[in-house]
Design an enzyme around this catalytic site. Structure first.
Site, PDB file in Angstrom:
ATOM      1  N   ASN A   5      -2.906  19.598  -1.477  1.00  0.00           N
ATOM      2  CA  ASN A   5      -4.055  18.762  -0.395  1.00  0.00           C
ATOM      3  C   ASN A   5      -2.945  18.762   1.055  1.00  0.00           C
ATOM      4  OD1 ASN A   5      -6.291  17.066  -0.529  1.00  0.00           O
ATOM      5  ND2 ASN A   5      -4.204  15.937   0.476  1.00  0.00           N
ATOM      6  N   GLY A  19      -3.180   8.060  -3.898  1.00  0.00           N
ATOM      7  CA  GLY A  19      -1.912   9.466  -4.838  1.00  0.00           C
ATOM      8  C   GLY A  19      -0.822   9.546  -3.887  1.00  0.00           C
ATOM      9  N   ASP A  20      -0.551  10.947  -4.865  1.00  0.00           N
ATOM     10  CA  ASP A  20       0.508  11.326  -3.782  1.00  0.00           C
ATOM     11  C   ASP A  20       1.084  12.758  -4.605  1.00  0.00           C
ATOM     12  OD1 ASP A  20       2.757  11.033  -1.714  1.00  0.00           O
ATOM     13  OD2 ASP A  20       4.027  11.172  -3.072  1.00  0.00           O
ATOM     14  N   GLN A  65       7.071   3.692   3.751  1.00  0.00           N
ATOM     15  CA  GLN A  65       5.648   3.371   4.116  1.00  0.00           C
ATOM     16  C   GLN A  65       5.647   1.946   4.664  1.00  0.00           C
ATOM     17  OE1 GLN A  65       3.503   6.093   1.543  1.00  0.00           O
ATOM     18  NE2 GLN A  65       2.000   4.804   3.102  1.00  0.00           N
ATOM     19  N   SER A 101      -7.028   5.612   3.784  1.00  0.00           N
ATOM     20  CA  SER A 101      -7.059   4.947   2.423  1.00  0.00           C
ATOM     21  C   SER A 101      -7.169   3.305   2.971  1.00  0.00           C
ATOM     22  CB  SER A 101      -5.368   4.962   1.592  1.00  0.00           C
ATOM     23  OG  SER A 101      -5.387   6.004   0.712  1.00  0.00           O
ATOM     24  N   LYS A 110       0.744  -1.277   0.047  1.00  0.00           N
ATOM     25  CA  LYS A 110       0.090   0.621   0.228  1.00  0.00           C
ATOM     26  C   LYS A 110       0.848   1.128   0.232  1.00  0.00           C
ATOM     27  CE  LYS A 110      -3.947   2.132   0.262  1.00  0.00           C
ATOM     28  NZ  LYS A 110      -3.569   2.948  -0.692  1.00  0.00           N
ATOM     29  N   LYS A 122       5.268   3.767   8.480  1.00  0.00           N
ATOM     30  CA  LYS A 122       3.798   4.353   8.282  1.00  0.00           C
ATOM     31  C   LYS A 122       2.754   3.280   8.949  1.00  0.00           C
ATOM     32  CE  LYS A 122       3.997   7.969   6.058  1.00  0.00           C
ATOM     33  NZ  LYS A 122       3.578   8.970   4.988  1.00  0.00           N
ATOM     34  N   LYS A 143       5.439   1.671  -2.791  1.00  0.00           N
ATOM     35  CA  LYS A 143       5.596   3.258  -3.635  1.00  0.00           C
ATOM     36  C   LYS A 143       5.450   3.110  -5.456  1.00  0.00           C
ATOM     37  CE  LYS A 143       4.806   6.992  -1.821  1.00  0.00           C
ATOM     38  NZ  LYS A 143       3.576   7.419  -0.345  1.00  0.00           N
ATOM     39  N   THR A 158      -4.843  13.493   5.718  1.00  0.00           N
ATOM     40  CA  THR A 158      -3.228  13.997   5.904  1.00  0.00           C
ATOM     41  C   THR A 158      -3.160  15.286   6.394  1.00  0.00           C
ATOM     42  OG1 THR A 158      -3.016  12.428   4.209  1.00  0.00           O
ATOM     43  CG2 THR A 158      -1.131  13.693   5.367  1.00  0.00           C
TER      44      THR A 158
END
Length: 445
Positions: free
Chosen positions: A241, A165-166, A111, A377, A90, A114, A126, A210
């Site tokens: 964002n 998304g990123d 990630q 997410s 993820k 996290k 990622k 976030t």
């Protein structure tokens, strides 16, 4: 750093040339792990450290597409599936000219921990491309996304790998990516991507998650010092964002946010950022912060300086990696900052983190402070699996609970290992132990 950790780190350097961000991310975690390795000899015996720094799979591919003038363009696509011990890979997709394999590996490595801290069943990964969406038409972005997904679809799935998304990848791009995935696979597999539009499987509150999460985490850090977000003067970097919704949540909790930024410079608005104008400029018009200043009396644009020179009590770096260096950290400390919480991934350099910690500034690392996005997410994945959508208030209530638990986990782990208030050590050890234990139980794979 213990000799065995140093040996693995040295091997990471040798085997991953020209990837300084990945080296930095590995070192940042390793510098916290001495007491864990000494306490758990089983991690040594099963080579957990050597295995956890090696991605399970690295995918790099060509992305040819046709621009509006009819010319063929060629970009590179990446997906690094780093660790699936806790669940499907993820992590987001980043579309930006700076993207390369080392950037994706650094993001994927972060990630892992996290996602572990969220308490949800998700592994770390990622991806992205060196494609620059800025200034491109909707048609060009659609064609690029379709070309990108034409290769990526072979490697993802709701039980395998779930991108989101990123930077450079928002709801528009996720829509184009999902449409192509559905066309190629002939499956309405909603859970394969997160960050979708609410009418077709997206989660309410995901856009805000976030930014909201980093402010909730900062507020909990302040509470340990007998303070709260109310009345704080806040500096935010970035204007995407994460930054926009960090501004929104901080204002909701009674703080005054005086800055946002982008590559054109940074805005100082002593009256407090006008959130509706910022959203209009950045989300609707896709403009620059200079456009905000032109329409906001009393605000000013600073070009070529550092947003960290603006006095504040709370700093929220929400732009990109290594944006806050030792000069910025020194300026923040000099001006009386009390809390720094990372909204971006690894936005503070190691020198900056050292300055904050030696100055007794409460510092929340990104793998903990900005975990609200991926946690939400995971909520979207659960909603897709059950076909039971949650309301906005239900999502934000769950988000607040998740961020509180992450804060508690980091704080109590730091205390357990004799470093109360060290959120870096607490986050790294708590995130690592859960993944390492899962790897042990699953054997040498």
């Amino acid at each position: 750093m213990l000799p065995e950790l140093q040996d693995v780190y040295d091997r990471v350097i040798r085997r991953n040339h020209g990837e300084p961000e990945f080296h930095q991310a590995v070192r940042e975690v390793f510098e916290s792990l001495d007491p864990v390795i000494e306490k758990h000899p089983e991690y040594r015996e099963h080579a957990i450290i050597s295995r956890i720094v090696e991605p399970e799979r690295q995918i790099m591919f060509r992305v040819p597409w046709v621009d509006d003038s009819g010319s063929v363009q060629v970009n590179r696509g990446f997906r690094v599936q780093f660790n699936s011990a806790l669940g499907p890979y993820k992590g987001g997709l980043r579309f930006h000219p700076s993207v390369n394999l080392g950037i994706i590996k650094f993001l994927g490595f972060e990630q892992i921990f996290k996602n572990s801290l969220t308490g949800r069943g998700i592994g770390g990964g990622k991806g992205g491309s060196d494609f620059d969406p800025h200034g491109r038409s909707d048609g060009e972005i659609m064609r690029f996304c379709q070309a990108f997904m034409s290769e990526l679809h072979r490697h993802i799935g709701e039980h395998t790998d779930v991108p989101a998304g990123d930077i450079g990848v928002g709801g528009r791009e996720i829509g184009y990516l999902y449409g192509q995935y559905k066309r190629l696979t002939n499956r309405a597999e909603m859970g394969v991507l997160t960050g979708k539009g609410v009418p077709w499987g997206g989660s309410r509150g995901r856009t805000e998650a976030t930014g909201y999460g980093v402010v909730i985490f900062a507020d909990r850090m302040l509470q340990t010092a007998g303070q709260a977000m109310e009345g704080q003067r806040v500096v935010v970097s970035g204007s995407g964002n994460v930054a926009i919704y960090a501004v929104e949540k901080a204002q909701e909790l009674g703080a005054t946010v005086v800055t946002v930024s982008d590559s054109s410079g940074y805005v100082v608005d002593e009256a407090g950022i006008d959130l509706e104008l910022l959203k209009q400029v950045k989300e609707v018009e896709r403009g620059r912060v200079s456009d905000y200043v032109e329409r906001r009396p009393g605000s000013r644009l600073v070009q070529g300086g550092r947003v960290w020179d603006v006095p504040c009590t709370v700093a929220l770096p929400c732009a990109t990696q290594n944006e806050l260096d030792h000069h910025g950290a020194e300026a923040l400390v000099k001006n009386g900052v009390a809390v720094v919480a990372e909204g971006a991934n690894m936005p503070s350099t190691p020198d900056a983190v050292e300055i904050f910690q030696s100055s007794h500034v409460l510092f929340g690392p990104g793998k903990a402070a900005n975990a609200g996005g991926v946690a939400t997410s995971a909520l979207e994945m659960a909603q897709n699996a059950s076909r039971e959508p949650l309301t906005f208030s239900e999502v934000t209530s769950k988000l607040e609970g998740i961020m509180e638990r992450i804060h508690f986990k980091c704080a109590t782990t730091a205390e357990e290992y004799g470093r109360p208030g060290d959120y870096v050590l607490g986050a790294n050890i708590a995130g690592f132990r859960k993944v390492a234990d899962a790897m042990l139980e699953q054997g040498v794979v």
